[in-house]
Design a protein around this motif. Structure first.
Motif, mmCIF file in Angstrom:
data_model
loop_
_atom_site.group_PDB
_atom_site.id
_atom_site.type_symbol
_atom_site.label_atom_id
_atom_site.label_comp_id
_atom_site.label_asym_id
_atom_site.label_seq_id
_atom_site.Cartn_x
_atom_site.Cartn_y
_atom_site.Cartn_z
ATOM 1 N N ALA A 41 23.633 77.021 52.741
ATOM 2 C CA ALA A 41 24.920 76.362 52.988
ATOM 3 C C ALA A 41 25.030 75.893 54.433
ATOM 4 C CB ALA A 41 26.067 77.316 52.649
ATOM 5 N N ASP A 42 24.539 76.712 55.371
ATOM 6 C CA ASP A 42 24.604 76.336 56.782
ATOM 7 C C ASP A 42 23.735 75.117 57.066
ATOM 8 O OD1 ASP A 42 26.290 78.441 57.172
ATOM 9 O OD2 ASP A 42 24.810 79.741 58.128
ATOM 10 N N HIS A 43 22.483 75.127 56.558
ATOM 11 C CA HIS A 43 21.601 73.977 56.754
ATOM 12 C C HIS A 43 22.203 72.716 56.134
ATOM 13 C CE1 HIS A 43 18.105 75.765 58.655
ATOM 14 N NE2 HIS A 43 18.093 76.749 57.773
ATOM 15 N N LEU A 44 22.766 72.871 54.942
ATOM 16 C CA LEU A 44 23.368 71.734 54.256
ATOM 17 C C LEU A 44 24.501 71.138 55.093
ATOM 18 C CD1 LEU A 44 23.697 69.927 51.779
ATOM 19 C CD2 LEU A 44 25.098 71.736 50.736
ATOM 20 N N ALA A 45 25.367 71.992 55.612
ATOM 21 C CA ALA A 45 26.473 71.504 56.436
ATOM 22 C C ALA A 45 25.965 70.777 57.676
ATOM 23 C CB ALA A 45 27.376 72.668 56.835
ATOM 24 N N VAL A 46 24.936 71.309 58.298
ATOM 25 C CA VAL A 46 24.408 70.706 59.528
ATOM 26 C C VAL A 46 23.864 69.309 59.266
ATOM 27 C CG1 VAL A 46 22.525 70.861 61.212
ATOM 28 C CG2 VAL A 46 23.961 72.848 60.764
ATOM 29 N N VAL A 47 23.085 69.129 58.187
ATOM 30 C CA VAL A 47 22.484 67.812 57.958
ATOM 31 C C VAL A 47 23.525 66.799 57.486
ATOM 32 C CG1 VAL A 47 20.154 68.697 57.594
ATOM 33 C CG2 VAL A 47 21.682 68.476 55.632
ATOM 34 N N VAL A 48 24.507 67.244 56.704
ATOM 35 C CA VAL A 48 25.578 66.332 56.288
ATOM 36 C C VAL A 48 26.426 65.943 57.498
ATOM 37 C CG1 VAL A 48 27.673 66.102 54.876
ATOM 38 C CG2 VAL A 48 25.623 67.168 53.912
ATOM 39 N N HIS A 49 26.715 66.917 58.358
ATOM 40 C CA HIS A 49 27.484 66.687 59.585
ATOM 41 C C HIS A 49 26.767 65.723 60.525
ATOM 42 C CE1 HIS A 49 30.006 67.969 63.079
ATOM 43 N NE2 HIS A 49 28.869 67.902 63.753
ATOM 44 N N ALA A 50 25.442 65.822 60.595
ATOM 45 C CA ALA A 50 24.671 65.048 61.570
ATOM 46 C C ALA A 50 24.746 63.549 61.318
ATOM 47 C CB ALA A 50 23.216 65.500 61.575
ATOM 48 N N ILE A 51 24.965 63.134 60.065
ATOM 49 C CA ILE A 51 25.080 61.693 59.796
ATOM 50 C C ILE A 51 26.544 61.286 59.582
ATOM 51 C CG2 ILE A 51 22.726 61.304 59.005
ATOM 52 C CD1 ILE A 51 23.676 61.593 56.144
ATOM 53 N N ASP A 52 27.442 62.113 60.032
ATOM 54 C CA ASP A 52 28.862 61.752 60.088
ATOM 55 C C ASP A 52 29.108 61.032 61.404
ATOM 56 O OD1 ASP A 52 31.653 61.608 59.942
ATOM 57 O OD2 ASP A 52 31.879 63.606 60.812
ATOM 58 N N THR A 53 28.675 59.793 61.492
ATOM 59 C CA THR A 53 28.813 59.019 62.723
ATOM 60 C C THR A 53 29.469 57.677 62.413
ATOM 61 O OG1 THR A 53 26.763 57.722 62.660
ATOM 62 C CG2 THR A 53 26.589 60.022 63.419
ATOM 63 N N PRO A 54 30.107 57.067 63.400
ATOM 64 C CA PRO A 54 30.666 55.734 63.175
ATOM 65 C C PRO A 54 29.620 54.718 62.749
ATOM 66 C CG PRO A 54 31.536 56.700 65.195
ATOM 67 C CD PRO A 54 30.438 57.598 64.732
ATOM 68 N N ALA A 55 28.406 54.857 63.292
ATOM 69 C CA ALA A 55 27.338 53.912 62.937
ATOM 70 C C ALA A 55 27.008 53.995 61.448
ATOM 71 C CB ALA A 55 26.095 54.198 63.773
ATOM 72 N N HIS A 56 26.963 55.216 60.897
ATOM 73 C CA HIS A 56 26.689 55.376 59.468
ATOM 74 C C HIS A 56 27.891 54.940 58.623
ATOM 75 C CE1 HIS A 56 23.477 57.965 61.102
ATOM 76 N NE2 HIS A 56 22.845 57.711 59.967
ATOM 77 N N ALA A 57 29.081 55.284 59.066
ATOM 78 C CA ALA A 57 30.284 54.965 58.292
ATOM 79 C C ALA A 57 30.485 53.459 58.149
ATOM 80 C CB ALA A 57 31.507 55.597 58.946
ATOM 81 N N ALA A 58 29.990 52.695 59.114
ATOM 82 C CA ALA A 58 30.167 51.243 59.072
ATOM 83 C C ALA A 58 29.520 50.617 57.847
ATOM 84 C CB ALA A 58 29.593 50.617 60.345
ATOM 85 N N PHE A 59 28.545 51.308 57.248
ATOM 86 C CA PHE A 59 27.836 50.762 56.092
ATOM 87 C C PHE A 59 28.323 51.342 54.765
ATOM 88 C CE2 PHE A 59 25.044 50.134 59.712
ATOM 89 C CZ PHE A 59 24.661 48.811 59.541
ATOM 90 N N VAL A 60 29.392 52.157 54.815
ATOM 91 C CA VAL A 60 29.908 52.779 53.596
ATOM 92 C C VAL A 60 31.420 52.558 53.530
ATOM 93 C CG1 VAL A 60 29.982 54.869 52.192
ATOM 94 C CG2 VAL A 60 28.102 54.519 53.797
ATOM 95 N N PRO A 61 31.863 51.393 53.045
ATOM 96 C CA PRO A 61 33.302 51.171 52.890
ATOM 97 C C PRO A 61 33.850 52.025 51.755
ATOM 98 C CG PRO A 61 32.078 49.347 51.926
ATOM 99 C CD PRO A 61 31.066 50.228 52.621
ATOM 100 N N GLY A 62 35.139 52.303 51.818
ATOM 101 C CA GLY A 62 35.748 53.042 50.713
ATOM 102 C C GLY A 62 36.483 54.292 51.127
ATOM 103 N N GLY A 63 36.424 54.658 52.390
ATOM 104 C CA GLY A 63 37.187 55.805 52.843
ATOM 105 C C GLY A 63 36.372 57.059 53.041
ATOM 106 N N PRO A 64 36.995 58.112 53.576
ATOM 107 C CA PRO A 64 36.295 59.349 53.938
ATOM 108 C C PRO A 64 35.570 60.029 52.772
ATOM 109 C CG PRO A 64 38.474 59.296 54.939
ATOM 110 C CD PRO A 64 38.413 58.139 54.002
#
Length: 318
Positions: A41-64
């Motif tokens: 669970a800890d590793h999973l949270a870290v890798v999901v958190h690591a790509i929570d960036t504005p640069a990544h979000a710019a390519f995924v419209p639709g909300g959080p």
């Protein structure tokens, strides 16, 4: 469970149809020791958190929620694909379909199956959109944003300190802290702060110890004093770069963060006194000259730099 074991478990998701794969992964985790389930669970949270960036979000419209699902889907695709997405945010666009948040429930379901007790574990970082510090703008020179990289040290237990070395290190720290490549690299740790505390000591064997807490990592480094005994400024400046890389590489190894980006280049400082040693008269520094230079270069905390320079200029001998 280390990072390699985590990705080996995730690879089970690509071996079968999705529903069957989720069942298989949940059963696999449920058969492991409890500490491995929480580590997953800890590793999973870290890798999901690591790509929570504005640069990544710019390519995924639709909300959080859609963005969270896309990040989970990128993880479920396996380590190689995830690392490509981490390096190239535009690739996340191909994962912009809802529903992959189910991955976050796998360790909780495995834990409850194994123990019959409700899941209460909290990973060290949040997976919610916007929780990554990279959503904060990269701090300008006059910003109050807290740095992710801090430094304190450089003292030699016999020779004292070297202004050329310390000033170069301070500039390198400021430039590295502001560098987007280094911020992306550090984001993989899922932690807030990296504190570097080097010491040059004649009485201790050289070595680097990396300690991880809930929100920060502390690096206690005993570094080889022989190079620090040199007096030429150009050598001391290059030594500062080498020592910073030594400490950051120890962090990379301890946290399995991937290759180090190149250190940013910083210009040479104007002429400064080479050194001072305990018992000697302190050199005099032209405070205004060095501050003007630091303002031109940028990336230096003048509030921290000015008191040090005044100390060198006005304090009595050690």
């Amino acid at each position: 469970m280390d990072e390699r074991a985590f990705w080996t478990a995730v690879a089970l998701l690509s071996a079968e149809e999705l529903d069957d794969a989720v069942t298989t992964l949940t059963a696999e985790l449920a058969g492991r020791p409890i500490n491995e389930i929480t580590a997953f669970a800890d590793h999973l949270a870290v890798v999901v958190h690591a790509i929570d960036t504005p640069a990544h979000a710019a390519f995924v419209p639709g909300g959080p929620e859609v963005f969270l699902g896309a990040r989970c889907a990128a993880v479920a695709a396996g380590r190689e694909t995830y690392e490509q997405v981490f390096a190239d945010p535009s690739l996340l666009e191909t994962f912009a379909s809802p529903g992959a948040e189910w991955l976050l429930a796998v360790p909780a379901n495995a834990y409850e199956r194994a123990t019959g007790v409700a899941w209460t574990h909290e990973p060290p970082v949040s997976v919610e959109t916007g929780s990554n510090p990279l959503w904060s703008p990269i701090r300008a020179d006059d910003s109050d944003e807290e740095a992710w990289l801090t430094y304190g040290g450089g003292l030699h237990t016999v020779l004292g300190t070297r202004p050329a070395y310390d000033a170069t290190m301070q500039m390198l720290i400021a430039a590295t802290d502001a560098d987007p490549r280094w911020r992306r690299w550090w984001s993989r740790a899922g932690l807030h702060t990296l504190d570097l505390a080097p010491l040059y000591s004649d009485g201790d064997a050289p070595g680097v110890a990396v300690s991880r807490g809930r929100q920060r990592v502390v690096v206690d480094a005993i570094l080889d004093p022989r190079g620090f005994a040199r007096t030429d400024r150009s050598f001391l400046r290059e030594l500062a770069r080498a020592d910073l890389l030594t400490m950051l590489d120890a962090v990379r190894t301890a946290l399995d963060l991937g290759p180090l980006p190149a250190l940013p280049r910083v210009p040479d400082l104007p002429d400064m006194p080479d050194s001072f040693a305990p018992g000697s008269e302190l050199p005099r520094v032209d405070v205004d000259e060095v501050v003007r230079f630091a303002e031109e270069v940028g990336g230096v905390d003048l509030e921290e730099l000015r008191p040090v320079l005044h100390m060198l200029a006005t304090d009595p001998p050690l």
